[in-house]
Write a protein that holds these residues in place. Structure first.
Motif, PDB file in Angstrom:
ATOM      1  N   PRO A  39     -48.034  -3.068 -53.333  1.00 47.22           N
ATOM      2  CA  PRO A  39     -48.177  -2.023 -52.316  1.00 47.22           C
ATOM      3  C   PRO A  39     -46.952  -1.959 -51.414  1.00 47.22           C
ATOM      4  O   PRO A  39     -46.134  -2.887 -51.358  1.00 47.22           O
ATOM      5  CB  PRO A  39     -49.420  -2.469 -51.526  1.00 47.22           C
ATOM      6  CG  PRO A  39     -50.164  -3.372 -52.450  1.00 47.22           C
ATOM      7  CD  PRO A  39     -49.100  -4.079 -53.243  1.00 47.22           C
ATOM      8  N   LEU A  70     -57.049  -4.424 -50.567  1.00 45.08           N
ATOM      9  CA  LEU A  70     -55.686  -3.983 -50.859  1.00 45.08           C
ATOM     10  C   LEU A  70     -54.844  -5.113 -51.443  1.00 45.08           C
ATOM     11  O   LEU A  70     -54.010  -4.880 -52.323  1.00 45.08           O
ATOM     12  CB  LEU A  70     -55.043  -3.441 -49.582  1.00 45.08           C
ATOM     13  CG  LEU A  70     -53.609  -2.935 -49.690  1.00 45.08           C
ATOM     14  CD1 LEU A  70     -53.484  -1.812 -50.723  1.00 45.08           C
ATOM     15  CD2 LEU A  70     -53.118  -2.467 -48.325  1.00 45.08           C
ATOM     16  N   ARG A 122     -60.509   2.420 -45.002  1.00 36.77           N
ATOM     17  CA  ARG A 122     -59.051   2.559 -45.009  1.00 36.77           C
ATOM     18  C   ARG A 122     -58.415   2.177 -43.677  1.00 36.77           C
ATOM     19  O   ARG A 122     -57.287   2.586 -43.416  1.00 36.77           O
ATOM     20  CB  ARG A 122     -58.676   4.003 -45.353  1.00 36.77           C
ATOM     21  CG  ARG A 122     -59.047   4.432 -46.766  1.00 36.77           C
ATOM     22  CD  ARG A 122     -58.280   3.646 -47.819  1.00 36.77           C
ATOM     23  NE  ARG A 122     -58.556   4.179 -49.135  1.00 36.77           N
ATOM     24  CZ  ARG A 122     -57.870   5.139 -49.725  1.00 36.77           C
ATOM     25  NH1 ARG A 122     -56.851   5.707 -49.089  1.00 36.77           N
ATOM     26  NH2 ARG A 122     -58.183   5.574 -50.920  1.00 36.77           N
ATOM     27  N   THR A 157     -50.199   8.189 -57.211  1.00 36.23           N
ATOM     28  CA  THR A 157     -51.380   8.103 -56.342  1.00 36.23           C
ATOM     29  C   THR A 157     -52.258   6.914 -56.684  1.00 36.23           C
ATOM     30  O   THR A 157     -53.086   6.499 -55.876  1.00 36.23           O
ATOM     31  CB  THR A 157     -52.211   9.391 -56.437  1.00 36.23           C
ATOM     32  OG1 THR A 157     -52.529   9.643 -57.815  1.00 36.23           O
ATOM     33  CG2 THR A 157     -51.448  10.580 -55.877  1.00 36.23           C
ATOM     34  N   SER A 158     -52.065   6.342 -57.876  1.00 39.98           N
ATOM     35  CA  SER A 158     -52.829   5.143 -58.228  1.00 39.98           C
ATOM     36  C   SER A 158     -52.315   3.915 -57.487  1.00 39.98           C
ATOM     37  O   SER A 158     -53.013   2.899 -57.388  1.00 39.98           O
ATOM     38  CB  SER A 158     -52.764   4.895 -59.736  1.00 39.98           C
ATOM     39  OG  SER A 158     -51.410   4.755 -60.165  1.00 39.98           O
ATOM     40  N   ASN A 159     -51.092   3.990 -56.979  1.00 39.07           N
ATOM     41  CA  ASN A 159     -50.544   2.907 -56.164  1.00 39.07           C
ATOM     42  C   ASN A 159     -51.009   3.078 -54.727  1.00 39.07           C
ATOM     43  O   ASN A 159     -51.433   4.157 -54.321  1.00 39.07           O
ATOM     44  CB  ASN A 159     -49.023   2.893 -56.228  1.00 39.07           C
ATOM     45  CG  ASN A 159     -48.508   2.535 -57.609  1.00 39.07           C
ATOM     46  OD1 ASN A 159     -49.263   2.085 -58.462  1.00 39.07           O
ATOM     47  ND2 ASN A 159     -47.226   2.753 -57.838  1.00 39.07           N
ATOM     48  N   GLN A 160     -50.897   1.998 -53.953  1.00 37.48           N
ATOM     49  CA  GLN A 160     -51.398   2.060 -52.588  1.00 37.48           C
ATOM     50  C   GLN A 160     -50.395   1.445 -51.623  1.00 37.48           C
ATOM     51  O   GLN A 160     -49.330   0.975 -52.004  1.00 37.48           O
ATOM     52  CB  GLN A 160     -52.747   1.358 -52.489  1.00 37.48           C
ATOM     53  CG  GLN A 160     -53.852   2.050 -53.271  1.00 37.48           C
ATOM     54  CD  GLN A 160     -55.189   1.389 -53.084  1.00 37.48           C
ATOM     55  OE1 GLN A 160     -55.326   0.185 -53.203  1.00 37.48           O
ATOM     56  NE2 GLN A 160     -56.200   2.191 -52.779  1.00 37.48           N
ATOM     57  N   GLY A 204     -53.540   7.747 -50.948  1.00 35.03           N
ATOM     58  CA  GLY A 204     -53.867   6.385 -51.349  1.00 35.03           C
ATOM     59  C   GLY A 204     -53.551   5.317 -50.334  1.00 35.03           C
ATOM     60  O   GLY A 204     -53.599   4.128 -50.657  1.00 35.03           O
ATOM     61  N   PHE A 205     -53.279   5.704 -49.081  1.00 36.70           N
ATOM     62  CA  PHE A 205     -52.836   4.741 -48.088  1.00 36.70           C
ATOM     63  C   PHE A 205     -53.944   4.310 -47.128  1.00 36.70           C
ATOM     64  O   PHE A 205     -54.881   5.058 -46.857  1.00 36.70           O
ATOM     65  CB  PHE A 205     -51.654   5.302 -47.290  1.00 36.70           C
ATOM     66  CG  PHE A 205     -50.383   5.311 -48.078  1.00 36.70           C
ATOM     67  CD1 PHE A 205     -49.489   4.261 -47.996  1.00 36.70           C
ATOM     68  CD2 PHE A 205     -50.103   6.358 -48.955  1.00 36.70           C
ATOM     69  CE1 PHE A 205     -48.325   4.256 -48.753  1.00 36.70           C
ATOM     70  CE2 PHE A 205     -48.947   6.361 -49.714  1.00 36.70           C
ATOM     71  CZ  PHE A 205     -48.054   5.312 -49.614  1.00 36.70           C
ATOM     72  N   TYR A 206     -53.763   3.104 -46.623  1.00 39.62           N
ATOM     73  CA  TYR A 206     -54.555   2.587 -45.522  1.00 39.62           C
ATOM     74  C   TYR A 206     -53.811   2.891 -44.227  1.00 39.62           C
ATOM     75  O   TYR A 206     -52.583   3.007 -44.224  1.00 39.62           O
ATOM     76  CB  TYR A 206     -54.740   1.072 -45.653  1.00 39.62           C
ATOM     77  CG  TYR A 206     -55.646   0.642 -46.775  1.00 39.62           C
ATOM     78  CD1 TYR A 206     -56.857  -0.005 -46.514  1.00 39.62           C
ATOM     79  CD2 TYR A 206     -55.304   0.863 -48.115  1.00 39.62           C
ATOM     80  CE1 TYR A 206     -57.688  -0.415 -47.552  1.00 39.62           C
ATOM     81  CE2 TYR A 206     -56.130   0.462 -49.151  1.00 39.62           C
ATOM     82  CZ  TYR A 206     -57.326  -0.176 -48.859  1.00 39.62           C
ATOM     83  OH  TYR A 206     -58.149  -0.570 -49.881  1.00 39.62           O
ATOM     84  N   SER A 239     -52.363  11.039 -45.593  1.00 40.39           N
ATOM     85  CA  SER A 239     -51.994   9.677 -45.999  1.00 40.39           C
ATOM     86  C   SER A 239     -53.116   9.028 -46.790  1.00 40.39           C
ATOM     87  O   SER A 239     -52.881   8.377 -47.822  1.00 40.39           O
ATOM     88  CB  SER A 239     -51.670   8.838 -44.757  1.00 40.39           C
ATOM     89  OG  SER A 239     -50.550   9.347 -44.068  1.00 40.39           O
TER      90      SER A 239
END
Length: 276
Positions: free
Chosen positions: A127, A270, A216, A165-168, A188-190, A184
């Motif tokens: 990530p 995560l 998230r 988008t599969s990555n975070q 895919g984000f926190y 965001s």
């Protein structure tokens, strides 16, 4: 138990005392940010993570900050990739765009360094930790330099092209709008909230914190910067993440214990290798 998802531990000369106070406040884990004062010292957070044992557990990131983007040479990027392969390095960052300071590199230089580091993170399946600061509130000289460019729009555009988008990852010290937060999360984000969440003029950040999906959200200090109220203006440190967490819990109608459990579970989701 709380987790500080972003702390510059290599800034503390009295690190053992800082960690002891964090332990006293039930901080279970700290993510030490490995940007140093530039690429030549970005290894320092990893050195701390590898030498420390016990509670709090310490993991590291490694990255080239946008303020140092002009130093993202092929040699520096190769060194970053080498350091990032270490199991104790769980993320690449903080990386991103910063159009706030006049002395920062120009936009093409920042964007090139950002994209290069996205490739490394993607190759290593790790990530990313995003730093995004626009020129909207910058001094006049910075506004003149960066013009109408919007760091948030540029950042989200680059991510849509270069970050699957599969990555975070984490939008560190989230300071954007409710719209930026929603986009965001969709990417895919926190969202990690820091001490500025507690500041009187941070209404929009608090609105984003209220509306963000519960799975998230994270908390951080960004220490030694951005100490929360009532310590604003003083040196920040991981033990003070409790103040940000308390306000976030109140905003979301949760007990502090429930907020701690929620954000801890989010962090471990995560970063599953950080689970004990």
């Amino acid at each position: 138990m709380l987790i500080d998802s972003h702390a510059h531990l290599d800034s503390f000369e009295d690190l053992e005392a800082v960690l002891a106070r964090a332990r006293d406040e039930n901080i279970s884990t700290i993510l030490a940010i490995g940007i140093g004062e530039g690429p030549e010292t970005m290894h320092q957070a990893l050195a701390i993570a590898k030498s420390h044992t016990g509670v709090p557990a310490i993991f590291a990131s490694v990255g080239i900050h946008p303020q140092e983007a002009h130093q993202a040479t092929p040699e520096a990027l190769a060194d970053l990739a080498r350091l990032a392969a270490d199991p104790k390095v769980i993320a690449i960052g903080e990386i991103g765009l910063d159009y706030y300071h006049f002395d920062n590199p120009d936009i093409p230089t920042q964007q090139a360094a950002f994209i290069s580091q996205l490739k490394i993170a993607n190759d290593l399946r790790k990530p990313i930790l995003i730093h995004c600061r626009t020129s909207e509130l910058a001094r006049p000289d910075a506004k003149a330099k960066y013009g109408d460019a919007d760091a948030w729009e540029d950042l989200l555009s680059i991510l849509s092209t270069h970050w699957p988008t599969s990555n975070q990852g984490i939008m560190h010290c989230f300071s954007g709008s409710v719209d930026h937060a929603a986009r965001s999360v969709e990417a895919g984000f926190y969202l990690s909230f820091a001490g500025n969440l507690t500041y009187p003029k941070s209404d929009e950040i608090r609105q984003a914190a209220q509306k963000a999906p519960e799975n998230r959200i994270l908390v951080e200090t960004d220490s030694p910067f951005l100490a929360p109220i009532p310590y604003r203006g003083q040196r920040n440190e991981p033990a003070l993440v409790t103040h940000t967490a308390s306000l976030l819990a109140n905003l979301r109608g949760l007990t502090t214990e429930a907020l701690a459990e929620l954000t801890t579970n989010n962090f471990h989701r995560l970063f599953p290798t950080t689970m004990r």
